[in-house]
Design an enzyme around this catalytic site. Structure first.
Site, PDB file in Angstrom:
ATOM      1  N   CYS A  46       8.625  -9.887  -1.326  1.00 40.72           N
ATOM      2  CA  CYS A  46       7.956 -11.025  -1.977  1.00 40.72           C
ATOM      3  C   CYS A  46       8.971 -12.063  -2.427  1.00 40.72           C
ATOM      4  CB  CYS A  46       7.161 -10.559  -3.192  1.00 40.72           C
ATOM      5  SG  CYS A  46       5.880  -9.378  -2.800  1.00 40.72           S
TER       6      CYS A  46
HETATM    7  C1  BEZ Z   1       8.009  -5.973  -1.430  1.00 37.73           C
HETATM    8  O1  BEZ Z   1       7.639  -7.113  -1.717  1.00 37.73           O
HETATM    9  O2  BEZ Z   1       9.149  -5.745  -1.064  1.00 37.73           O
HETATM   10  C2  BEZ Z   1       7.044  -4.811  -1.498  1.00 37.73           C
HETATM   11  C3  BEZ Z   1       6.011  -4.805  -2.428  1.00 37.73           C
HETATM   12  C4  BEZ Z   1       5.165  -3.704  -2.470  1.00 37.73           C
HETATM   13  C5  BEZ Z   1       5.322  -2.652  -1.598  1.00 37.73           C
HETATM   14  C6  BEZ Z   1       6.353  -2.693  -0.646  1.00 37.73           C
HETATM   15  C7  BEZ Z   1       7.210  -3.778  -0.599  1.00 37.73           C
END
Ligand code: BEZ
Length: 220
Positions: A46
């Protein structure tokens, strides 16, 4: 999961964002908007996605497109997280608002839930959903990615270029199309209309069926 899909009007929800409270329709007000959700603040993928959105802000501005993020953490968390996002983005600043949705109500209304992803207390998480909302406040395109797969922001720009041209001209964009490449004349347009609509001309591809439905032209 049933819910908001292509052609539906986005509900005029009141949302709390990093830029204050707003009604979604006031924010959309006659422009194109990319509304995108994230599984959570302070998560790695994110952070890269928000940073890339920030660094492409002039590309979105050129296309008169507004951005609106959403993650289910609260405003103070979003503001803290933004510092990380900007540090990762380099010179770019996060100038777009991010919706807070700690009760997961907005996520449901906007069909942005990931049915497979739950937090430590068993509550549903947002998917990497992305809705492109047209100036008429309806959904023109949606992506739905799982948490493990970051989106491609070049693809977001590419589909915006396609949607904005298809909205202005009776055309569609073929496979792997990129801005500046030929487009196809919409199947709803017959050859007589096509001569009027595309004075620059169009080329019909000769195919075994001889139906003459694959016609290329160029538009700005
Ligand atoms: C991420 O943004 O890296 C992420 C968020 C939730 C689960 C897996 C990855």
């Amino acid at each position: 999961m049933p819910g908001l899909t292509l052609g539906d009007a986005v509900p005029n929800l009141e949302v709390e964002t990093t830029h204050g409270k707003m009604k979604l329709h006031d924010y959309f007000s006659g422009s194109w908007t990319v509304l995108f959700s994230h599984p959570g603040d302070f998560t790695p993928v994110c952070t890269t996605e928000l940073a890339k959105m920030a660094s492409y802000s002039n590309e979105f501005e050129k296309r008169c497109v507004k951005l609106l993020g959403l993650s289910c953490d609260d405003i103070s968390s979003h503001k803290e997280w933004t510092k990380d996002v900007e540090a990762f983005a380099g010179d770019a600043r996060v100038t777009y608002p991010i919706i807070a949705d700690p009760n997961r109500e907005i996520l449901k209304e906007l069909n942005m839930i990931d049915a497979d992803e739950k937090d430590s207390s068993g509550r549903h998480m947002p998917s990497r959903a992305l809705h492109i909302v047209g100036p008429d406040k309806t959904i023109k395109l949606s992506f739905l990615y799982p948490a493990c797969t970051g989106r491609n922001m070049e693809e977001v720009l590419r589909v915006l270029d396609s949607l904005q041209r298809a909205c202005k001209h009776k055309i569609a964009t073929p496979v792997n199309w990129k801005l500046g490449e030929p487009v196809v004349v919409s199947p709803s347009v017959d050859n007589e209309q096509a001569k009027e609509l595309f004075p620059q001309g169009f080329k019909t591809v000769d195919l075994p069926s001889k139906k003459g439905y694959l016609r290329f032209t160029n538009v700005d």
